[in-house]
Scaffold this active site. Structure first.
Site, PDB file in Angstrom:
ATOM      1  N   HIS A 173     -38.529 -32.574   3.127  1.00  0.00           N
ATOM      2  CA  HIS A 173     -38.445 -32.662   4.577  1.00  0.00           C
ATOM      3  C   HIS A 173     -39.761 -32.230   5.219  1.00  0.00           C
ATOM      4  O   HIS A 173     -40.604 -31.583   4.589  1.00  0.00           O
ATOM      5  CB  HIS A 173     -37.303 -31.785   5.109  1.00  0.00           C
ATOM      6  CG  HIS A 173     -35.949 -32.233   4.670  1.00  0.00           C
ATOM      7  ND1 HIS A 173     -35.284 -33.277   5.260  1.00  0.00           N
ATOM      8  CD2 HIS A 173     -35.149 -31.792   3.665  1.00  0.00           C
ATOM      9  CE1 HIS A 173     -34.121 -33.459   4.660  1.00  0.00           C
ATOM     10  NE2 HIS A 173     -34.016 -32.578   3.686  1.00  0.00           N
ATOM     11  N   ARG A 174     -39.892 -32.573   6.487  1.00  0.00           N
ATOM     12  CA  ARG A 174     -41.066 -32.207   7.277  1.00  0.00           C
ATOM     13  C   ARG A 174     -40.928 -30.751   7.708  1.00  0.00           C
ATOM     14  O   ARG A 174     -40.056 -30.413   8.497  1.00  0.00           O
ATOM     15  CB  ARG A 174     -41.144 -33.128   8.488  1.00  0.00           C
ATOM     16  CG  ARG A 174     -42.424 -33.078   9.263  1.00  0.00           C
ATOM     17  CD  ARG A 174     -42.512 -34.285  10.182  1.00  0.00           C
ATOM     18  NE  ARG A 174     -41.954 -34.054  11.512  1.00  0.00           N
ATOM     19  CZ  ARG A 174     -41.684 -35.028  12.384  1.00  0.00           C
ATOM     20  NH1 ARG A 174     -41.893 -36.283  12.048  1.00  0.00           N
ATOM     21  NH2 ARG A 174     -41.206 -34.739  13.584  1.00  0.00           N
ATOM     22  N   GLU A 195     -46.755 -40.072   9.652  1.00  0.00           N
ATOM     23  CA  GLU A 195     -45.574 -40.391   8.860  1.00  0.00           C
ATOM     24  C   GLU A 195     -45.753 -41.726   8.141  1.00  0.00           C
ATOM     25  O   GLU A 195     -46.716 -42.448   8.382  1.00  0.00           O
ATOM     26  CB  GLU A 195     -44.332 -40.426   9.761  1.00  0.00           C
ATOM     27  CG  GLU A 195     -43.862 -39.048  10.209  1.00  0.00           C
ATOM     28  CD  GLU A 195     -43.124 -38.298   9.108  1.00  0.00           C
ATOM     29  OE1 GLU A 195     -43.096 -38.781   7.955  1.00  0.00           O
ATOM     30  OE2 GLU A 195     -42.563 -37.223   9.398  1.00  0.00           O
TER      31      GLU A 195
END
Length: 499
Positions: free
Chosen positions: A178-179, A297
């Site tokens: 995850h970010r 992203e």
């Protein structure tokens, strides 16, 4: 004993990040290092964009070697590794598999899981050095050289953290990536894409008013990193993707109990962050920069900073001696491989069960970051197979819900050669009869074209028109579309060094 899923000395040699790097050093051109000091604030990622990021990164970029920065400004003793899986060929080396067969390898690994095991402190290499958050000088911002990918980023990001958590009721565990943005000396924000299993665990814990213990393992065996990218329905809620990594290596992944929370971490990790997802606590992602931007992203654009993200309160950081922090560039080819090869495996599995022998291979194309575009090679064996290629595409959308476009081609087209795929589109496709539109379907929230402003058919952000481009020849016309056949010759007679 070697697992039947893979047959290579790689399965024995690669056990962690260090052995993976050592293995790649034995292959010319796969790893480069530098002793020149690099600033983790935008410079490090700026360097690697030109060295080997590839993918959907701003041009100029290219597919290139993995890179190790031996000196990081402000972080004596830490090295940073990037781009370990930024070419499909290198992933093949690391997993002991021909690059074009990686989807099949991953598919077979899902079917032959080997569950992780818990080991004692003597094997917890990740805990050779311990920093407790209660220490007066503890500060994530000065402890870990997490890069800021561009000058606009919301802050330093952990981009290759294997997030591991468990359901507070069932004990079932899940690992995902995850970010994670460093927000303060002991806090990380966490963006969870809707539908992720750890988010389901978090919501259940939050409803009970409890924090969710979570470990973040950074710098591990690449088999774990690629296994962590599987998604439902291939790996439903309760399926621990670490068992896929076990199958890839023919041995279980070893986990070590954390020191400050009731959770486990990957025992051979270079760095582990131990913490808790706090209930009912939210933070604005760009609170420290006010840029409105998060980080680059996979679609090639910088994601918007989120207004209210869950917070991880860090309890400790542990690491190996002389640690290596692993990172990646969001739009890089590394993301394509990590996300895309599990996507290929999921499509191969579902379509293969529905219509055995018809789907020859799948490529989750680089231009879609491994998520948006799949090129499917389909073989029509008889007249009744006409139309089944489109059914296969529909199954692909079901097997990976974030898929946006499918290009269907015949078995004589090389799906890994974009020129060949586009050739099929130019000579075997007519827009008015070869295109299937499926409007109003939920896709991935990072696609910037999924807005009502872009298309009046989109009712809200995140909804898309999924499309099938059928570039296969109608079965009754196959004889009219045979490619020119050249003589098979041994080129080495003329050019001995030709490969």
């Amino acid at each position: 004993m070697m697992n039947s899923v893979t047959d290579s000395k790689t399965a024995i040699e690669v056990r962690d990040l260090r052995s993976a790097l050592e293995f790649l050093r034995s292959i010319p051109g796969e790893v480069v290092t530098t002793d020149v000091e690099v600033d983790p604030n935008a410079e490090l990622s700026g360097v690697y964009r030109k060295v080997g990021a590839g993918g959907t990164c701003q041009r100029p970029t290219r597919k290139g070697p993995a890179m190790i920065f031996n000196r990081v400004k402000g972080f004596e003793g830490f090295r940073v590794a990037i781009g370990l899986m930024s070419t499909r060929q290198r992933v093949g080396h690391l997993l002991g598999c021909a690059p074009e067969r990686l989807g099949f390898l991953l598919k077979d690994s899902v079917r032959n899981p080997i569950q992780p095991v818990i080991v004692g402190p003597e094997k917890a290499q990740c805990q050779e050095v311990v920093h407790y958050a209660t220490d007066p000088d503890f500060d994530l911002r000065t402890l870990l050289p997490a890069p800021t990918n561009t000058p606009e980023d919301a802050g330093p990001y952990i981009t290759m953290g294997m997030c591991y958590a468990s359901d507070i009721e069932t004990g079932e565990s899940d690992i995902t990536i995850h970010r994670l943005c460093v927000q303060s000396k002991d806090e990380l924000s966490m963006w969870l894409t809707p539908g992720r299993h750890i988010d389901a665990f978090r919501m259940k814990a939050e409803a009970a008013g409890k924090p969710l213990p979570i470990s973040i393992s950074i710098g591990v065996d690449p088999a774990i990193e690629i296994a962590a990218c599987f998604e439902p329905p291939t790996t439903p809620l309760g399926f621990d993707e670490l068992s896929i990594a076990g199958a890839l290596r023919g041995r279980p992944v070893e986990l070590a109990p954390c020191l400050t929370i009731r959770e486990r971490a990957i025992a051979h990790a270079e760095v582990v962050i131990e913490g808790e997802l706090l209930p009912n606590v939210r933070v604005r992602e760009d609170q420290n920069t006010n840029t409105g931007k998060a980080m680059p992203e996979f679609p090639g654009y910088t994601g918007e900073a989120k207004e209210a993200l869950p917070v991880i309160k860090v309890r400790a950081v542990t690491h190996r001696r002389n640690p290596i922090l692993q990172t990646t560039v969001g739009p890089s080819e590394e993301h394509v491989n990590m996300a895309g090869i599990p996507t290929e495996a999921s499509i191969l599995d579902m379509v293969g069960r529905a219509m055995p022998g018809r789907l020859q291979n799948v490529f989750a194309h680089s231009s879609g970051g491994g998520k948006f575009l799949a090129v499917m090679q389909f073989r029509k064996a008889s007249p009744v197979d006409e139309g089944r290629q489109r059914q296969a595409a529909l199954l692909a959308f079901s097997s990976f819900p974030e898929l946006k476009h499918v290009i269907l081609v015949d078995e004589d087209v090389d799906i890994f050669d974009t020129d060949d795929v586009l050739w099929a589109m130019q000579t075997r496709y007519q827009g008015d009869v070869s295109t299937v539109f499926i409007p109003g379907v939920r896709c991935h929230p990072l696609d910037p074209s999924q807005t009502p402003e872009f298309s009046p058919s989109i009712p809200q952000p995140g909804v898309s028109c999924k499309t099938i481009f059928d570039c296969t020849v109608p079965f009754h016309l196959k004889a009219h579309f045979e490619r020119s056949k050249f003589m098979e010759v041994d080129v080495s007679r003329f050019l001995p060094d030709f490969a």
